[in-house]
Motif scaffolding. Structure first.
Motif: not given
Length: 73
Positions: A7-10, A20-24, A39-44
């Motif tokens: 699973v990939y989570m964006v 951000s804290s909720y997603s983490l 996949l964080s915003f910075k990585k994308l």
């Protein structure tokens, strides 16, 4: 059955502080049960910039090759 599922989570685009804290935390909890890549915003954004740079270099290379062929004829 679910051993081979990945699973990939964006993350939030752009990163929102309240989300951000909720997603983490959600990704950490899910990662305990499934194979998850977050996949964080910075990585994308880094991948996006890299792809743009590679495309620009490729187009420049094509122009150089096209010009060199036309001059040699």
């Amino acid at each position: 059955m679910f051993d081979k599922v990945k699973v990939y989570m964006v993350g939030a685009l752009p990163p929102l502080t309240w989300n951000s804290s909720y997603s983490l935390e959600l990704s950490r909890a899910l990662a305990q049960y499934i194979d998850l890549e977050f996949l964080s915003f910075k990585k994308l954004y880094r991948y996006y910039i890299l792809l743009r740079m590679l495309k620009a270099k490729f187009l420049l290379f094509q122009m150089i090759m096209k010009n060199s062929r036309s001059k040699s004829i």
